[in-house]
Design a protein around this motif. Structure first.
Motif, PDB file in Angstrom:
ATOM      1  N   ASN A 123       1.079  -0.713  -0.369  1.00 12.81           N
ATOM      2  CA  ASN A 123      -0.229   0.220   0.082  1.00 12.81           C
ATOM      3  C   ASN A 123       0.428   1.252   0.070  1.00 12.81           C
ATOM      4  O   ASN A 123       1.252   1.798   1.062  1.00 12.81           O
ATOM      5  CB  ASN A 123      -0.819  -0.054   1.289  1.00 12.81           C
ATOM      6  N   ALA A 124       1.172   1.580  -1.072  1.00 11.00           N
ATOM      7  CA  ALA A 124       2.103   2.870  -1.182  1.00 11.00           C
ATOM      8  C   ALA A 124       1.410   3.969  -2.270  1.00 11.00           C
ATOM      9  O   ALA A 124       0.896   3.810  -2.642  1.00 11.00           O
ATOM     10  CB  ALA A 124       3.575   2.405  -1.788  1.00 11.00           C
ATOM     11  N   ILE A 125       2.129   5.557  -1.485  1.00 13.16           N
ATOM     12  CA  ILE A 125       1.420   6.515  -2.446  1.00 13.16           C
ATOM     13  C   ILE A 125       2.348   7.373  -2.300  1.00 13.16           C
ATOM     14  O   ILE A 125       3.078   7.770  -1.534  1.00 13.16           O
ATOM     15  CB  ILE A 125       0.751   7.075  -1.501  1.00 13.16           C
ATOM     16  N   ARG A 126       2.504   7.895  -3.456  1.00 11.38           N
ATOM     17  CA  ARG A 126       3.863   8.853  -4.177  1.00 11.38           C
ATOM     18  C   ARG A 126       3.278  10.320  -3.902  1.00 11.38           C
ATOM     19  O   ARG A 126       2.208  10.816  -5.240  1.00 11.38           O
ATOM     20  CB  ARG A 126       4.552   8.502  -5.262  1.00 11.38           C
ATOM     21  N   PHE A 127       3.375  11.537  -3.688  1.00 12.96           N
ATOM     22  CA  PHE A 127       2.754  12.553  -3.899  1.00 12.96           C
ATOM     23  C   PHE A 127       3.505  13.555  -3.889  1.00 12.96           C
ATOM     24  O   PHE A 127       4.873  13.856  -3.417  1.00 12.96           O
ATOM     25  CB  PHE A 127       2.194  12.897  -2.449  1.00 12.96           C
ATOM     26  N   ARG A 128       3.488  14.173  -5.127  1.00 12.56           N
ATOM     27  CA  ARG A 128       4.282  15.449  -5.636  1.00 12.56           C
ATOM     28  C   ARG A 128       3.781  16.633  -6.756  1.00 12.56           C
ATOM     29  O   ARG A 128       2.742  16.530  -6.837  1.00 12.56           O
ATOM     30  CB  ARG A 128       5.121  14.750  -7.279  1.00 12.56           C
ATOM     31  N   VAL A 129       4.262  18.230  -5.413  1.00 14.47           N
ATOM     32  CA  VAL A 129       3.731  19.219  -6.415  1.00 14.47           C
ATOM     33  C   VAL A 129       4.946  19.634  -6.886  1.00 14.47           C
ATOM     34  O   VAL A 129       6.232  19.626  -7.006  1.00 14.47           O
ATOM     35  CB  VAL A 129       3.184  19.582  -4.904  1.00 14.47           C
ATOM     36  N   GLU A 130       4.131  20.269  -7.441  1.00 13.97           N
ATOM     37  CA  GLU A 130       5.340  21.225  -8.325  1.00 13.97           C
ATOM     38  C   GLU A 130       5.267  22.872  -8.093  1.00 13.97           C
ATOM     39  O   GLU A 130       3.839  23.598  -7.513  1.00 13.97           O
ATOM     40  CB  GLU A 130       4.553  21.980 -10.068  1.00 13.97           C
ATOM     41  N   LEU A 131       5.979  23.377  -7.385  1.00 14.55           N
ATOM     42  CA  LEU A 131       6.255  24.604  -7.342  1.00 14.55           C
ATOM     43  C   LEU A 131       6.195  25.596  -8.496  1.00 14.55           C
ATOM     44  O   LEU A 131       7.199  26.156  -9.340  1.00 14.55           O
ATOM     45  CB  LEU A 131       6.915  24.519  -5.776  1.00 14.55           C
ATOM     46  N   ALA A 132       5.824  27.240  -7.659  1.00 14.29           N
ATOM     47  CA  ALA A 132       5.651  28.333  -8.529  1.00 14.29           C
ATOM     48  C   ALA A 132       7.707  28.343  -9.167  1.00 14.29           C
ATOM     49  O   ALA A 132       7.716  29.038 -10.433  1.00 14.29           O
ATOM     50  CB  ALA A 132       5.358  29.513  -8.742  1.00 14.29           C
ATOM     51  N   ASP A 133       8.565  28.268  -8.424  1.00 14.75           N
ATOM     52  CA  ASP A 133       9.724  28.561  -8.678  1.00 14.75           C
ATOM     53  C   ASP A 133      10.344  27.345  -9.463  1.00 14.75           C
ATOM     54  O   ASP A 133      11.686  27.343 -10.496  1.00 14.75           O
ATOM     55  CB  ASP A 133      10.475  28.966  -7.589  1.00 14.75           C
ATOM     56  N   GLY A 134       9.567  26.866  -9.893  1.00 19.01           N
ATOM     57  CA  GLY A 134      10.378  25.567 -10.945  1.00 19.01           C
ATOM     58  C   GLY A 134      10.529  23.872 -10.053  1.00 19.01           C
ATOM     59  O   GLY A 134      10.778  22.735 -10.874  1.00 19.01           O
ATOM     60  N   GLY A 135      10.619  24.309  -9.126  1.00 20.24           N
ATOM     61  CA  GLY A 135      11.065  23.643  -8.075  1.00 20.24           C
ATOM     62  C   GLY A 135      10.033  22.464  -7.928  1.00 20.24           C
ATOM     63  O   GLY A 135       8.782  22.457  -8.703  1.00 20.24           O
ATOM     64  N   THR A 136      10.559  21.134  -7.291  1.00 20.84           N
ATOM     65  CA  THR A 136       9.349  20.461  -7.102  1.00 20.84           C
ATOM     66  C   THR A 136       9.112  19.663  -5.568  1.00 20.84           C
ATOM     67  O   THR A 136      10.307  19.457  -5.301  1.00 20.84           O
ATOM     68  CB  THR A 136       9.067  18.491  -7.653  1.00 20.84           C
ATOM     69  N   HIS A 137       8.825  19.570  -5.241  1.00 18.37           N
ATOM     70  CA  HIS A 137       8.521  18.192  -3.558  1.00 18.37           C
ATOM     71  C   HIS A 137       8.030  17.159  -3.674  1.00 18.37           C
ATOM     72  O   HIS A 137       7.180  17.274  -4.035  1.00 18.37           O
ATOM     73  CB  HIS A 137       7.936  18.843  -2.751  1.00 18.37           C
ATOM     74  N   GLU A 138       8.164  15.941  -3.695  1.00 22.40           N
ATOM     75  CA  GLU A 138       7.166  14.667  -3.332  1.00 22.40           C
ATOM     76  C   GLU A 138       8.382  13.862  -1.606  1.00 22.40           C
ATOM     77  O   GLU A 138       9.305  14.392  -1.221  1.00 22.40           O
ATOM     78  CB  GLU A 138       7.925  13.964  -4.263  1.00 22.40           C
ATOM     79  N   ALA A 139       6.717  12.885  -1.894  1.00 20.86           N
ATOM     80  CA  ALA A 139       7.039  11.891  -0.834  1.00 20.86           C
ATOM     81  C   ALA A 139       6.209  11.170  -1.139  1.00 20.86           C
ATOM     82  O   ALA A 139       5.451  10.903  -1.531  1.00 20.86           O
ATOM     83  CB  ALA A 139       6.792  12.709   0.898  1.00 20.86           C
ATOM     84  N   VAL A 140       7.035  10.018  -0.272  1.00 22.51           N
ATOM     85  CA  VAL A 140       6.132   8.634  -0.661  1.00 22.51           C
ATOM     86  C   VAL A 140       5.332   8.003   0.650  1.00 22.51           C
ATOM     87  O   VAL A 140       6.286   7.837   1.500  1.00 22.51           O
ATOM     88  CB  VAL A 140       7.102   7.403  -0.518  1.00 22.51           C
ATOM     89  N   TYR A 141       4.657   7.660   0.918  1.00 23.50           N
ATOM     90  CA  TYR A 141       3.858   7.292   2.919  1.00 23.50           C
ATOM     91  C   TYR A 141       3.102   5.582   1.914  1.00 23.50           C
ATOM     92  O   TYR A 141       3.001   4.753   1.556  1.00 23.50           O
ATOM     93  CB  TYR A 141       2.387   7.649   2.346  1.00 23.50           C
ATOM     94  N   TYR A 142       3.091   5.162   3.479  1.00 25.45           N
ATOM     95  CA  TYR A 142       2.676   3.608   3.042  1.00 25.45           C
ATOM     96  C   TYR A 142       1.475   3.522   4.751  1.00 25.45           C
ATOM     97  O   TYR A 142       1.696   4.182   5.379  1.00 25.45           O
ATOM     98  CB  TYR A 142       3.761   2.501   3.809  1.00 25.45           C
ATOM     99  N   SER A 143       0.300   2.625   3.636  1.00 25.46           N
ATOM    100  CA  SER A 143      -0.442   3.087   4.501  1.00 25.46           C
ATOM    101  C   SER A 143      -0.408   1.598   5.402  1.00 25.46           C
ATOM    102  O   SER A 143      -1.069   0.626   4.759  1.00 25.46           O
ATOM    103  CB  SER A 143      -1.702   3.213   3.923  1.00 25.46           C
ATOM    104  N   VAL A 144       0.257   1.165   5.992  1.00 28.91           N
ATOM    105  CA  VAL A 144       0.590  -0.766   6.651  1.00 28.91           C
ATOM    106  C   VAL A 144      -0.896  -0.944   7.241  1.00 28.91           C
ATOM    107  O   VAL A 144      -0.055  -2.148   7.673  1.00 28.91           O
ATOM    108  CB  VAL A 144       1.846   0.053   7.339  1.00 28.91           C
ATOM    109  N   GLY A 145      -1.618  -0.435   7.365  1.00 31.34           N
ATOM    110  CA  GLY A 145      -2.564  -1.217   7.848  1.00 31.34           C
ATOM    111  C   GLY A 145      -3.354  -0.643   9.212  1.00 31.34           C
ATOM    112  O   GLY A 145      -2.319   0.079  10.096  1.00 31.34           O
ATOM    113  N   GLY A 146      -4.841  -0.437   9.930  1.00 33.32           N
ATOM    114  CA  GLY A 146      -5.505  -0.451  10.390  1.00 33.32           C
ATOM    115  C   GLY A 146      -5.284   1.488  10.869  1.00 33.32           C
ATOM    116  O   GLY A 146      -5.211   1.863  12.052  1.00 33.32           O
ATOM    117  N   GLY A 147      -4.922   1.716   9.767  1.00 28.99           N
ATOM    118  CA  GLY A 147      -5.115   3.202   9.712  1.00 28.99           C
ATOM    119  C   GLY A 147      -3.272   3.762   9.616  1.00 28.99           C
ATOM    120  O   GLY A 147      -3.547   5.295  10.125  1.00 28.99           O
ATOM    121  N   PHE A 148      -2.561   3.175  10.095  1.00 27.96           N
ATOM    122  CA  PHE A 148      -1.339   3.413  10.376  1.00 27.96           C
ATOM    123  C   PHE A 148      -0.275   3.983   8.989  1.00 27.96           C
ATOM    124  O   PHE A 148      -0.562   3.038   8.596  1.00 27.96           O
ATOM    125  CB  PHE A 148      -0.641   2.132  11.010  1.00 27.96           C
ATOM    126  N   VAL A 149       0.353   4.727   9.403  1.00 26.38           N
ATOM    127  CA  VAL A 149       1.073   5.547   8.175  1.00 26.38           C
ATOM    128  C   VAL A 149       2.441   5.612   8.269  1.00 26.38           C
ATOM    129  O   VAL A 149       2.890   6.346   9.331  1.00 26.38           O
ATOM    130  CB  VAL A 149       0.448   6.984   7.404  1.00 26.38           C
TER     131      VAL A 149
END
Length: 458
Positions: A123-149
Motif C-alpha cells: 500500500n504505497a502512495i507517492r505525492f508530488r507538487v510542482e512549485l512556482a519557482d520550477g522546483g518540486t517536492h515529493e514524498a512516499v507514504y505507506y498505509s500499513v494497516g489499521g490506519g497506521f501510516v
C-alpha cells in the motif's frame, strides 16, 4: 515502537482503514508539511501502487487522498461531506491544497500502478507538487494497516501517539506479557493502563482519567455505529446491489422476545460493517474491514451478562485495554494489513482480540486470556482477502458476524481450562505471518482472485 490503544482504536470513516483512513492521513500530513509554501504550489500529482491501486476506487481511496490533501482528517471529517466534496473535485478537477490554495490536478486525478509493488509495503502512495519557482517536492507514504501510516524515509508514523514516550511495561511477545503479569502483580488491562498513562504524560491521576474517558469515548462511537446500523435501511453503494440486512434482523429481534444471544451478536457485527461499507463513522478495531467484531462482542457481553453491565465503565475499559494488548502483538510480530497477509491479519486478529478481551472481563487469568486469543487466531489461519468488486461488502460483512461468534466460543473454551495448552499465541501469530508471506498476492486485497473473480459482479 510503542503503540497506543488510541492508535489501534482510532475514530475514522469507512470503508477501509488501510485504503481510506491511512491515505487521508497521509495526504493531510503531506499538506501540513507544505502549508507555509501553499501559495507557490501550482500542480499536484498522486500515484497509487499495489493494492491501493487495485481496489482503490471501491475502497474510497481516491476521494480520501484528495480530501487529505485539502487538510481533512478521518478523525474529524463529516462522512456526508466526503461524498459531496469528492463529487465537486471530480467535476472541477481542482483541490484546495492544505485548505488554502486552489490547485489543478495533473491530467488524471490519480495515476494507478496496480502491478507495481514498492519494496516496503504493497500500500504505497507517492505525492508530488510542482512549485512556482520550477522546483518540486515529493514524498512516499505507506498505509500499513489499521490506519497506521509511515514515510519512505523511515520517519515516525503519522499516528498521534505511537512511539512518542517510553512505557513501564514494554512487551513484544505474548510470553513476555505473561511474564510481566505475575512479576508486577498486575492483570493484562492494568499493565496496558499503566502504559497508556505513561504515554499521555502529566500527573498520573489526570492521565488515568484522560485514558479512561478516551476509552469510554471510543465505546460511545462504537455503540453509536451499531445503533445507526440497526436502523439504516437501503442498498449499499458500489453497484453490487447488496441490501442492508441488519435493520430487518434488528426489527425481528425487537418484535420477538429478543433473547437469542447469537442473533444479537450477528446483528451488531453486521450493523457495524454495513455502516463501514457506506463510509460511515467507524472505529478501527484494529481495521475497518474487521471493525464489527470487537464492538459486537462487547455489546453482547453488556447485554447478556448482568454482572458485567453493573460495572459497565470498568468493564468497557478492561475489555478495550485487553483487546489492545493483543493487537500490539499482531502489529509488532506480524501484520494487521489484509493487503500484506490476507484477511487473517484483519478478521483473524480482531477475533483473537475479542476472544481474549471477553475472557478477561469474565474473570480469566492472564494465561486463560492468552489461550482465548490463541484459539481466536488459530481457527482463522489462512483466511484470504478477496472482496468482490474491491468493495468491503462480500464476504466482509458476514465474515465479521461469523468471527464474532468464534470469539465468544474461543473465550468460553479457554475459561473451561486452566490456561495450559499446546499451541502458544506467539506460535500462532508467527504461523499467521509465515502464511501471509506464502499467500499469493491475488488473495491479498487485490480483487484478482478467490470470490472476487469467481462471483460475477452483476
Amino acid at each position: 515502537m510503542t503503540i497506543s490503544v488510541f492508535d489501534l482504536f482510532s475514530v475514522g470513516i469507512g470503508p477501509s482503514s488501510s485504503h481510506t483512513v491511512g491515505p487521508m492521513r497521509a495526504g493531510a500530513d503531506f499538506a501540513d508539511e507544505l502549508r507555509s509554501a501553499t501559495p507557490t504550489v501550482r500542480a499536484v500529482h498522486v500515484d497509487l501502487y499495489g493494492s491501493l491501486a487495485a481496489t482503490g476506487r471501491g475502497h474510497g481511496t481516491f476521494t480520501a487522498v484528495l480530501l487529505g490533501l485539502e487538510g481533512n482528517r478521518p478523525e474529524t471529517v463529516d462522512p456526508d461531506y466526503v461524498d459531496k466534496r469528492g463529487a465537486e473535485i471530480e467535476a472541477t478537477r481542482r483541490i484546495r491544497f492544505a485548505g488554502a490554495t486552489d490547485v489543478p490536478l495533473c491530467t488524471e486525478q490519480i495515476v494507478l500502478h496496480p502491478l507495481t509493488v514498492l519494496p516496503r509495503h504493497t500500500n504505497a502512495i507517492r505525492f508530488r507538487v510542482e512549485l512556482a519557482d520550477g522546483g518540486t517536492h515529493e514524498a512516499v507514504y505507506y498505509s500499513v494497516g489499521g490506519g497506521f501510516v509511515e514515510r519512505e524515509s523511515g520517519a515516525a508514523t503519522v499516528n498521534p501517539l505511537a512511539g512518542t514516550r517510553g512505557v513501564p511495561h514494554d512487551f513484544d511477545t505474548a510470553s513476555g506479557l505473561l511474564q510481566l503479569c505475575p512479576r508486577t502483580g498486575l492483570t493484562v488491562p492494568q499493565l496496558m493502563l499503566e502504559n497508556e498513562i505513561a504515554l499521555h504524560g502529566g500527573p498520573s491521576d489526570i492521565a488515568e482519567r484522560e485514558v479512561r474517558d478516551g476509552l469510554l469515548h471510543i465505546w460511545s462511537v462504537m455503540r453509536a455505529c451499531i445503533e445507526r446500523g440497526f436502523r439504516a435501511e437501503g442498498v449499499l453503494p458500489g453497484g453490487l446491489g447488496v441490501k442492508r440486512r441488519a435493520p430487518g434482523l434488528y426489527r425481528r429481534l425487537i418484535e420477538s422476545d429478543g433473547a437469542d444471544a447469537m442473533d444479537w451478536l450477528n446483528v451488531a457485527a453486521m450493523a457495524v460493517n454495513e455502516e463501514n461499507a457506506c463510509g460511515g463513522r467507524i472505529v478501527t478495531a484494529p481495521t475497518n474491514g474487521a471493525a464489527g467484531i470487537v464492538p459486537s462482542v462487547l455489546y453482547y457481553a453488556l447485554r447478556f451478562r448482568s454482572s458485567l453491565a453493573a460495572r459497565r465503565d470498568e468493564v468497557i475499559c478492561d475489555y478495550l485495554l485487553t483487546a489492545a494488548a493483543i493487537a500490539v502483538l499482531y502489529k509488532k510480530r506480524a501484520s494487521i494489513s489484509g493487503a500484506e497477509v490476507g484477511c487473517q491479519g484483519e478478521v483473524g486478529s480482531a477475533c483473537s482480540m475479542a476472544a481474549g478481551a471477553l475472557a478477561q472481563i469474565m474473570g480469566a487469568t492472564p494465561a486463560q486470556v492468552e489461550n482465548a486469543a490463541e484459539i481466536g487466531i488459530e481457527h482463522n489461519l489462512g483466511l484470504t482477502c478477496d472482496p468482490i468488486g474491491g468493495l468491503v461488502q462480500i464476504p466482509c460483512i458476514e465474515r465479521n458476524a461469523i468471527a464474532s461468534v468464534k470469539a465468544v466460543n474461543a473465550a468460553r473454551i479457554a475459561l473451561h481450562g486452566d490456561g495450559t495448552h499446546r499451541v502458544s499465541l506467539d506460535q500462532a501469530i508467527e504461523t499467521m505471518r509465515q502464511t501471509g508471506a506464502d499467500m499469493l498476492s491475488k488473495y491479498k486485497e487485490t480483487s484478482l482472485g478467490g470470490l472476487a473473480v469467481n462471483v460475477p459482479e452483476c
